[in-house]
Design a protein around this motif. Sequence first.
Motif, PDB file in Angstrom:
ATOM      1  N   PRO A 372       0.809  -1.215   0.000  1.00 36.03           N
ATOM      2  CA  PRO A 372       0.000   0.000   0.000  1.00 36.03           C
ATOM      3  C   PRO A 372       0.845   1.269   0.000  1.00 36.03           C
ATOM      4  N   CYS A 373       0.307   2.285  -0.597  1.00 38.50           N
ATOM      5  CA  CYS A 373       0.899   3.618  -0.530  1.00 38.50           C
ATOM      6  C   CYS A 373       0.284   4.308   0.681  1.00 38.50           C
ATOM      7  N   LEU A 374       1.097   4.544   1.703  1.00 35.02           N
ATOM      8  CA  LEU A 374       0.585   4.969   2.998  1.00 35.02           C
ATOM      9  C   LEU A 374       0.211   6.437   3.043  1.00 35.02           C
ATOM     10  N   ALA A 375       0.753   7.236   2.151  1.00 37.81           N
ATOM     11  CA  ALA A 375       0.427   8.662   2.187  1.00 37.81           C
ATOM     12  C   ALA A 375       0.875   9.310   0.889  1.00 37.81           C
ATOM     13  N   THR A 376       0.294  10.461   0.647  1.00 37.68           N
ATOM     14  CA  THR A 376       0.700  11.308  -0.467  1.00 37.68           C
ATOM     15  C   THR A 376       1.076  12.660   0.100  1.00 37.68           C
ATOM     16  N   VAL A 377       2.345  12.996  -0.011  1.00 37.73           N
ATOM     17  CA  VAL A 377       2.855  14.228   0.598  1.00 37.73           C
ATOM     18  C   VAL A 377       2.894  15.318  -0.461  1.00 37.73           C
ATOM     19  N   PRO A 378       2.179  16.402  -0.251  1.00 36.23           N
ATOM     20  CA  PRO A 378       2.149  17.457  -1.264  1.00 36.23           C
ATOM     21  C   PRO A 378       3.421  18.296  -1.236  1.00 36.23           C
ATOM     22  N   LEU A 379       3.654  18.927  -2.358  1.00 38.65           N
ATOM     23  CA  LEU A 379       4.753  19.876  -2.453  1.00 38.65           C
ATOM     24  C   LEU A 379       4.272  21.202  -1.885  1.00 38.65           C
ATOM     25  N   GLN A 410      -0.708  11.699   8.738  1.00 37.58           N
ATOM     26  CA  GLN A 410      -1.439  10.587   8.147  1.00 37.58           C
ATOM     27  C   GLN A 410      -0.490   9.433   7.830  1.00 37.58           C
ATOM     28  N   LEU A 411       0.710   9.739   7.362  1.00 43.88           N
ATOM     29  CA  LEU A 411       1.705   8.718   7.093  1.00 43.88           C
ATOM     30  C   LEU A 411       2.055   7.961   8.367  1.00 43.88           C
ATOM     31  N   TYR A 412       2.292   8.701   9.465  1.00 44.31           N
ATOM     32  CA  TYR A 412       2.658   8.045  10.720  1.00 44.31           C
ATOM     33  C   TYR A 412       1.521   7.154  11.213  1.00 44.31           C
ATOM     34  N   PHE A 413       0.292   7.622  11.080  1.00 43.54           N
ATOM     35  CA  PHE A 413      -0.852   6.826  11.532  1.00 43.54           C
ATOM     36  C   PHE A 413      -0.948   5.527  10.732  1.00 43.54           C
ATOM     37  N   ASN A 414      -0.851   5.621   9.413  1.00 39.89           N
ATOM     38  CA  ASN A 414      -0.949   4.428   8.574  1.00 39.89           C
ATOM     39  C   ASN A 414       0.251   3.503   8.778  1.00 39.89           C
ATOM     40  N   LEU A 415       1.423   4.098   8.965  1.00 41.33           N
ATOM     41  CA  LEU A 415       2.615   3.288   9.183  1.00 41.33           C
ATOM     42  C   LEU A 415       2.553   2.591  10.536  1.00 41.33           C
ATOM     43  N   HIS A 416       1.979   3.246  11.541  1.00 35.92           N
ATOM     44  CA  HIS A 416       1.855   2.647  12.868  1.00 35.92           C
ATOM     45  C   HIS A 416       1.018   1.378  12.812  1.00 35.92           C
TER      46      HIS A 416
END
Length: 641
Positions: A372-379, A410-416
């Motif tokens: 899965p792609c855990l997050a999308t980080v905007p520029l 959101q990345l940290y939450f999904n990665l956790h």
Amino acid sequence: MKFDTSDPFRNDSPDVRLDLLNLAAAFRRNWLKILLFALLGGGAGYFFTSERDPVYQAQSVIVLQPENGTLNLLEISENYTATRSTVETQLDILQSTELLGHVIDTLGAEQAAAGVIPGFSKQALPAMPREELIKWLSNASSVKRKGESYAITITARANAPKLAADLANEIGQTYIARQLDRKKAEMAIATEILTARTNVLNDDLFDKERELAKLVQSWQLDDPDLDARLSSRIAQLKTQHQNAVSANAAPETIAALTAEIEALDADYLSRTLATIRKRELLRQIQSDRLRHDQTFEQLLRNEAQASVLNAGAHLVSAAHAPLQPIGISAKTSAALGFVATGFLALLGTFILAMFDQRVRTTKQIEDVFDSPCLATVPLVSGRGSRRDKQYFYKQMLPGISSNFTRSIRQLYFNLHIRLPKESNIVLGVTSALPDEGKSTIAMSLAIAATSKRQRVAVVDFDMWHNGIDRLTDVFTPKDTKQKAQKTTDETVDESPPPSLQDWFSGSKSLIEIKTTSPDVETVDIYPWTIRMSENKTNLSEKNINRLFQELRKKYDLIIVDTAPFMMVSEVAELTAELDGFLVVVAWEQVTDRILTDLKRTMDLAGAEVLGCLLNRVDTKKQSQYGLGDYVQYYERSGSYS
């Protein structure tokens, strides 16, 4: 260590619209170029048509007369009717160089007369030699038969409407005039031939009639009883001759009778031959008289035709000066140029889109890594975002809220959720290529973890690039200007700061190496500040294992900033000590092929991919491309604060 195999973020449903969406996105991101290219094509079409000299076309129509048209001497004598081959022959005559030369000469003479005769006007021919004019007229004119009829269309093209009409009419009129002249000449020759033939037949007939008259007069062939009297006399003399022989008459008497009989027999034979000759002459005279009458009748018919002779063709439709040039107008040319070049631009965009495999969506990443792609980080754009390397991870500091902050949380939450449930986790952050933002992600993720009261350490294992050191400037003094103002007699310590390289060489302990960023003191940093040298560094599996055993005792989460996995072989040596990798993929920087190679390399090294991250996404372009990624909602960040 066991992992949770359940994946609440994985979307296995097929996305049949992905290819069409990518194509539509390619059109959307290149619409300005496509429009500009189409406008250039339209402008070029308009300019080309406007600069080109106009061409006018005029047509005249002539019709052949099949019962009397364009016949040669044999055809005249046999009352020939025009056929298909005859019409095709006339087409060749109309296109012949000789006829076109006469047209040029006629128009040239008329143009010369235009300056002398008032009211006489002819459009001027192009100024060039006669031979060149003939070639020009051959290219500018054409003739064509209308179906199977005897109508022939003459088409002429010129830069002036009056000249086009003059050429079409003059070709038809010259053809008719030349055909009439040729017919007259042929008719005169035919009349002369028939006259001579009639005279010969008349002379032969006269000679035979004179011979017949002389023969009749000489042998008295007009007396029908003369043959009977001659036959009776011969029979009487033969009877007397027999009686004299029987009576033994004198020999003189018998000889006289015999001589008389022979003379009469000779006369009778000559008369018979004369009769036969008479009959032969009568037959010849009859045949010659018939031939004479037929020839004379044909001569009279030809003389009658000569008095009413026509060319065998009529100009039934004269050409008029056209009002509009042929071809498309400048506006139509511009429209066609716009459509054609626009289509070519769309086709080019389509072809380029087929070969453009740059990563723009999370699904592209998930299809390659099966993770899965855990997050999308905007520029994130902001004041100092381009000059300050620390700008992004400083967004994670307390009191700051931005799209970048929300995406990292959101990345940290999904990665956790993806990480093992036990503590003391070692997470590697890697990428396929340099400058994909993995060091920023590693530092920002560490700050996000400290907000959950976790003990966090960041280990810089990018020994070739020293990403964490370059990002945080942990050894760069804040008073740089004051340092530059120090006097030259002060002693400055130029020895390199301690780093993991010193620990691997055994000269420093972890406590001596540990440092923190001046801005984030809750995250311990173990930097690698000296470019790695294999002669001084012992990166054995035993040392690497001992390093992470010591770190696991002190921290709940250890984030390892590794070098790009495909470019540095030392990264593979860390695989056994890491619980998994977070793969950072920069938006529009890597391709599907590079990701596939990265996946293959990590599989060979036995690396476990816990998840992926699409980094540095230009949310404005992503939204304009219409790729359907949820990152477009970052454009409405105020609604989600």
